[in-house]
Design a protein around this motif. Structure first.
Motif, PDB file in Angstrom:
ATOM      1  N   ILE A  48       0.874  -1.175   0.000  1.00  0.00           N
ATOM      2  CA  ILE A  48       0.000   0.000   0.000  1.00  0.00           C
ATOM      3  C   ILE A  48       0.905   1.217   0.000  1.00  0.00           C
ATOM      4  O   ILE A  48       1.641   1.465   0.967  1.00  0.00           O
ATOM      5  N   ALA A  49       0.879   1.936  -1.108  1.00  0.00           N
ATOM      6  CA  ALA A  49       1.871   2.997  -1.285  1.00  0.00           C
ATOM      7  C   ALA A  49       1.222   4.358  -1.472  1.00  0.00           C
ATOM      8  O   ALA A  49       0.307   4.521  -2.278  1.00  0.00           O
ATOM      9  N   ASP A  50       1.699   5.313  -0.703  1.00  0.00           N
ATOM     10  CA  ASP A  50       1.343   6.712  -0.950  1.00  0.00           C
ATOM     11  C   ASP A  50       2.415   7.246  -1.896  1.00  0.00           C
ATOM     12  O   ASP A  50       3.553   7.459  -1.485  1.00  0.00           O
ATOM     13  N   LEU A  51       2.076   7.441  -3.152  1.00  0.00           N
ATOM     14  CA  LEU A  51       3.083   7.833  -4.143  1.00  0.00           C
ATOM     15  C   LEU A  51       3.036   9.317  -4.501  1.00  0.00           C
ATOM     16  O   LEU A  51       3.556   9.725  -5.539  1.00  0.00           O
ATOM     17  N   HIS A  52       2.408  10.117  -3.637  1.00  0.00           N
ATOM     18  CA  HIS A  52       2.488  11.560  -3.815  1.00  0.00           C
ATOM     19  C   HIS A  52       3.948  11.966  -3.575  1.00  0.00           C
ATOM     20  O   HIS A  52       4.589  11.423  -2.691  1.00  0.00           O
TER      21      HIS A  52
END
Ligand code: R5P
Length: 275
Positions: free
Chosen positions: A55-59
Motif C-alpha cells: 500500500i503505497a502513498d506515491l504523492h
C-alpha cells in the motif's frame, strides 16, 4: 495463506484497516539510509509462494519509487508469488502527451517502470484524460476504483441546493457523474494554464444559480490555484462561496493555507494522500 501487507509511506490507519478487511498480515521491512543516501532493506518474513500487497502513498513520487522498486525486487528474490501495488493516488498521469516538441511523456515512462516490477495495480480515480484506460500505458492488469458515489453521498447529506461545477473540461467526468447521481444542475468551465501557479478560468455566467451552493469538483488539488481562481470567478458573478472537493489533495507548498484564505466555504478531500 494470508497476504502479506507492506506499507510504503502510507498512513498506519489506512494500512491497518486495509489489512483487517483483506485478512492480511502486516509485514515489517527493516530499512536504513546509509550516510551516502543509498538504501538498505531487509524482509525477514518467509515470502515463499505468498501474495504481497504494497500500500503505497506515491504523492511526491521521485524519492519513493526507487525504494519501492528495491522492495519489489527483494520480494521476488524471496520467491513471493504475486505483488499487488495499491496506490490510491497514481502520480505522473498528467503529462499524457507531448505538449511541446522535445518533452518527455512521463506518464508512459512511469507506467513502464511500475509495470516491470509489480504484477497488478489497484488505484483510485487516476487522471485519465487523453488515455481512455490505464491499459494504454500499463502492461499489467489494473483495477480502477471510483469515488464519485461517495462524494455524491456526502454532498447529498451536507450541502443545501448544490450546483456542481467542474473548473475545466478534464474535470467533467467527475462533475457530471456526481451531478447525475444527486440529480442537481452542473456546469463545466474552461481553464487556461499559463504556468504551474498561473491559471485563468472562464466566467461561470451562472447568475441564475445565486440561491445555490456551488460545489467545485476536481480530481487533483495541487497548488490550489484552479480552485481559488474559480472561487474568485464565482464571487464576481455574485454566486455564493463554494465548497471545494478534490479527490487527490496534494496541497503543494502553501496551497492549503491559501485556499483557507480564499473565497472558499469548505475544503473536502478523499483520503488517498496522507496529510
Ligand atoms: C488538471 O489536469 C487537474 O485535473 C487539476 O485541475 C490540476 O492538477 C489542479 O492543479 P492546481 O491545483 O495546481 O491548479
Amino acid at each position: 495463506m494470508k497476504p502479506l501487507i507492506f506499507a510504503h509511506h502510507s498512513s498506519s490507519q489506512l494500512v491497518s484497516s486495509f489489512a483487517e478487511k483483506v485478512n492480511g498480515e502486516i509485514t515489517h521491512v527493516e530499512s536504513h539510509d546509509f550516510p551516502d543516501g543509498e538504501s538498505y532493506l531487509r524482509v525477514e518474513q518467509n515470502c515463499f509462494g505468498r501474495t504481497a500487497i504494497i500500500i503505497a502513498d506515491l504523492h511526491q513520487p521521485n524519492a519513493k519509487v526507487l525504494p519501492l522498486i528495491f522492495l519489489c525486487e527483494t520480494l521476488k528474490e524471496l520467491k513471493i508469488a504475486t505483488i499487488i501495488l495499491v496506490a490510491p493516488y497514481l502520480p505522473y498521469m498528467r503529462q499524457d502527451k507531448q505538449f511541446q516538441p522535445g518533452e518527455g511523456v512521463t506518464s508512459r515512462y512511469f507506467a513502464k517502470i511500475l509495470s516491470q516490477h509489480v504484477d497488478k495495480l489497484i488505484t483510485i480515480d487516476p487522471h485519465l484524460h487523453r488515455y481512455n484506460s490505464l491499459d494504454e500505458i500499463y502492461s499489467i492488469p489494473s483495477i480502477v476504483l471510483h469515488t464519485t458515489a461517495y462524494i455524491a453521498q456526502w454532498i447529498k447529506e451536507s450541502v443545501n441546493k448544490p450546483l456542481i461545477i467542474g473548473p475545466d473540461s478534464e474535470s467533467e467526468q467527475w462533475a457530471a457523474a456526481t451531478a447525475n447521481i444527486i440529480n442537481c444542475p452542473f456546469i463545466i468551465l474552461q481553464k487556461e494554464r499559463f504556468g504551474d501557479r498561473d491559471v485563468q478560468v472562464s466566467p461561470p455566467e451562472a447568475s441564475c444559480y445565486k440561491d445555490h451552493t456551488p460545489v467545485l469538483i476536481d480530481d487533483i488539488i495541487s497548488t490550489g490555484k484552479t480552485m481559488i481562481k474559480t472561487a474568485e470567478a464565482l464571487k464576481e458573478d455574485g454566486l455564493n462561496a463554494p465548497v471545494c472537493i478534490g479527490v487527490h489533495a496534494l496541497f503543494s507548498g502553501e496551497a492549503f493555507n491559501e485556499m483557507q484564505q480564499a473565497n472558499i466555504k469548505d475544503i473536502v478531500t478523499c483520503s488517498t494522500v496522507s496529510h
